[in-house]
Design a protein around this motif. Sequence first.
Motif, PDB file in Angstrom:
ATOM      1  N   ILE A 139       0.750  -1.215   0.115  1.00 55.53           N
ATOM      2  CA  ILE A 139      -0.023   0.067   0.078  1.00 55.53           C
ATOM      3  C   ILE A 139       0.872   1.385  -0.032  1.00 55.53           C
ATOM      4  CG2 ILE A 139      -1.861  -1.350   1.179  1.00 55.53           C
ATOM      5  CD1 ILE A 139      -1.102   0.536   3.719  1.00 55.53           C
ATOM      6  N   GLY A 140       2.086   1.081   0.011  1.00 54.95           N
ATOM      7  CA  GLY A 140       2.946   2.302   0.160  1.00 54.95           C
ATOM      8  C   GLY A 140       3.453   2.837   1.592  1.00 54.95           C
ATOM      9  N   ILE A 141       4.205   4.029   1.491  1.00 59.30           N
ATOM     10  CA  ILE A 141       4.736   4.278   2.786  1.00 59.30           C
ATOM     11  C   ILE A 141       3.692   5.859   3.176  1.00 59.30           C
ATOM     12  CG2 ILE A 141       6.524   5.016   4.278  1.00 59.30           C
ATOM     13  CD1 ILE A 141       8.202   3.701   2.242  1.00 59.30           C
ATOM     14  N   LYS A 142       3.216   5.538   4.245  1.00 59.92           N
ATOM     15  CA  LYS A 142       2.055   6.748   4.496  1.00 59.92           C
ATOM     16  C   LYS A 142       2.487   7.235   6.145  1.00 59.92           C
ATOM     17  CE  LYS A 142      -1.703   4.674   2.153  1.00 59.92           C
ATOM     18  NZ  LYS A 142      -1.588   5.397   0.904  1.00 59.92           N
ATOM     19  N   PRO A 143       2.250   8.594   6.307  1.00 59.77           N
ATOM     20  CA  PRO A 143       2.666   9.179   7.606  1.00 59.77           C
ATOM     21  C   PRO A 143       1.698   8.649   8.759  1.00 59.77           C
ATOM     22  CG  PRO A 143       1.622  10.842   6.172  1.00 59.77           C
ATOM     23  CD  PRO A 143       1.873   9.538   5.303  1.00 59.77           C
ATOM     24  N   VAL A 144       2.359   8.371   9.896  1.00 62.32           N
ATOM     25  CA  VAL A 144       1.312   8.062  10.888  1.00 62.32           C
ATOM     26  C   VAL A 144       1.490   9.268  12.154  1.00 62.32           C
ATOM     27  CG1 VAL A 144       0.967   6.421  12.814  1.00 62.32           C
ATOM     28  CG2 VAL A 144       1.731   5.579  10.530  1.00 62.32           C
ATOM     29  N   ASN A 145       0.696   9.913  12.331  1.00 61.17           N
ATOM     30  CA  ASN A 145       0.388  11.002  13.475  1.00 61.17           C
ATOM     31  C   ASN A 145       1.463  12.067  13.038  1.00 61.17           C
ATOM     32  OD1 ASN A 145      -0.943   9.444  15.092  1.00 61.17           O
ATOM     33  ND2 ASN A 145       0.675   8.353  15.765  1.00 61.17           N
ATOM     34  N   GLN A 146       1.884  12.148  11.645  1.00 62.48           N
ATOM     35  CA  GLN A 146       2.629  13.347  11.368  1.00 62.48           C
ATOM     36  C   GLN A 146       2.160  13.707   9.804  1.00 62.48           C
ATOM     37  OE1 GLN A 146       6.519  11.863  11.660  1.00 62.48           O
ATOM     38  NE2 GLN A 146       6.673  12.787  13.773  1.00 62.48           N
ATOM     39  N   LYS A 147       2.526  14.867   9.264  1.00 62.91           N
ATOM     40  CA  LYS A 147       2.110  15.251   7.877  1.00 62.91           C
ATOM     41  C   LYS A 147       2.779  14.681   6.910  1.00 62.91           C
ATOM     42  CE  LYS A 147      -1.303  17.479   9.457  1.00 62.91           C
ATOM     43  NZ  LYS A 147      -2.771  16.846   9.489  1.00 62.91           N
ATOM     44  N   PHE A 148       4.181  14.242   7.123  1.00 56.81           N
ATOM     45  CA  PHE A 148       5.179  13.897   6.003  1.00 56.81           C
ATOM     46  C   PHE A 148       5.611  12.405   6.594  1.00 56.81           C
ATOM     47  CE2 PHE A 148       5.185  18.268   5.724  1.00 56.81           C
ATOM     48  CZ  PHE A 148       5.292  18.569   4.528  1.00 56.81           C
ATOM     49  N   VAL A 149       5.883  11.722   5.646  1.00 58.16           N
ATOM     50  CA  VAL A 149       6.793  10.556   5.737  1.00 58.16           C
ATOM     51  C   VAL A 149       8.350  10.825   5.874  1.00 58.16           C
ATOM     52  CG1 VAL A 149       7.772   8.347   4.501  1.00 58.16           C
ATOM     53  CG2 VAL A 149       5.312   9.110   4.266  1.00 58.16           C
ATOM     54  N   HIS A 150       8.918  10.421   6.943  1.00 58.35           N
ATOM     55  CA  HIS A 150      10.355  10.808   7.194  1.00 58.35           C
ATOM     56  C   HIS A 150      11.179   9.587   6.459  1.00 58.35           C
ATOM     57  CE1 HIS A 150       8.294  13.381   9.730  1.00 58.35           C
ATOM     58  NE2 HIS A 150       9.504  13.957  10.094  1.00 58.35           N
ATOM     59  N   LEU A 151      12.117   9.824   5.220  1.00 57.09           N
ATOM     60  CA  LEU A 151      12.907   9.184   4.721  1.00 57.09           C
ATOM     61  C   LEU A 151      14.251   9.522   5.251  1.00 57.09           C
ATOM     62  CD1 LEU A 151      11.330   9.528   1.426  1.00 57.09           C
ATOM     63  CD2 LEU A 151      11.029   7.282   2.785  1.00 57.09           C
ATOM     64  N   SER A 152      14.983   8.219   5.321  1.00 56.29           N
ATOM     65  CA  SER A 152      16.658   8.642   5.606  1.00 56.29           C
ATOM     66  C   SER A 152      17.286   8.608   4.431  1.00 56.29           C
ATOM     67  CB  SER A 152      17.080   7.466   6.315  1.00 56.29           C
ATOM     68  OG  SER A 152      16.340   7.355   7.651  1.00 56.29           O
ATOM     69  N   THR A 153      18.548   9.228   4.128  1.00 53.60           N
ATOM     70  CA  THR A 153      19.292   9.495   3.074  1.00 53.60           C
ATOM     71  C   THR A 153      20.431   8.080   3.060  1.00 53.60           C
ATOM     72  OG1 THR A 153      20.782  10.811   4.336  1.00 53.60           O
ATOM     73  CG2 THR A 153      19.156  11.825   3.095  1.00 53.60           C
ATOM     74  N   THR A 154      20.498   7.571   4.119  1.00 52.40           N
ATOM     75  CA  THR A 154      21.394   6.413   4.189  1.00 52.40           C
ATOM     76  C   THR A 154      20.843   5.359   4.763  1.00 52.40           C
ATOM     77  OG1 THR A 154      22.268   6.973   6.523  1.00 52.40           O
ATOM     78  CG2 THR A 154      23.406   8.086   4.644  1.00 52.40           C
ATOM     79  N   ILE A 155      21.398   4.113   4.309  1.00 53.30           N
ATOM     80  CA  ILE A 155      20.712   2.726   4.825  1.00 53.30           C
ATOM     81  C   ILE A 155      21.164   2.921   6.485  1.00 53.30           C
ATOM     82  CG2 ILE A 155      21.003   0.295   4.994  1.00 53.30           C
ATOM     83  CD1 ILE A 155      21.748   0.436   2.017  1.00 53.30           C
ATOM     84  N   GLU A 156      22.139   3.134   6.874  1.00 54.90           N
ATOM     85  CA  GLU A 156      22.762   3.214   8.110  1.00 54.90           C
ATOM     86  C   GLU A 156      21.453   4.091   9.182  1.00 54.90           C
ATOM     87  OE1 GLU A 156      24.542   3.969   5.923  1.00 54.90           O
ATOM     88  OE2 GLU A 156      25.893   2.204   5.714  1.00 54.90           O
TER      89      GLU A 156
END
Length: 216
Positions: A139-156
């Motif tokens: 279904i994709g990545i959707k925000p939970v309790n926030q207005k934006f999905v937070h993505l990381s720039t690194t795997i670590e």
Amino acid sequence: MEEIRFCPEHGFYRGEKCGCGERGELILSKERVEKLGRFVSGLLRHFPDKFGLNMDENGWVNLESLARVVRRRYRWANIWIIKALVYSDEKQRYELRDDKIRARYGHSVDVELNDMPEADEDLLYYGTSEEEAQRMMEIGIKPVNQKFVHLSTTIEKSREVASLRTDTPIVLEVDAKKAREEGIRIIKANELIALAREIPAKYIRKQIIFNQYSSS
């Protein structure tokens, strides 16, 4: 939570010693850093209206106005102390510009953040649990309790975030380049965090699975 100190040569830092080895002047104790951080974070992310702060569509509020609100709760706090909190924060939670301050990410109030730069990474990452990963692949990545999905720039970084919530972290690799080309707005909050309203499932390329014995 670490205390905040001031080095005459390098400015505000967190911990007992500056990177140069100097044990600077104590500005805020650990307890006060935690109290102030929680309140400022709440004002800039979750409840500005409750305290009469006017926030624009990009999340900015007047610094002096925020300082007055903070001072009413903590008499030991002022603009200088708030700046110490911001400048010493290695996670870059906040941003100061002229006479304004905002949170870079983590909002539950409606903001657009239109003045933030576009993220230019080809790949971004989202750390989650084993249980949630399969659902997000569908279904994709959707925000939970926030207005934006937070993505990381690194795997670590994404693995680190996921490990705070689960012993079996899964990292989802996102084709950010294709998403942008097809109209998905992805903005850069800081060096490690990018934001999107949501990430449809078709842009999730694969799962990166770690086990308890993995060191990578």
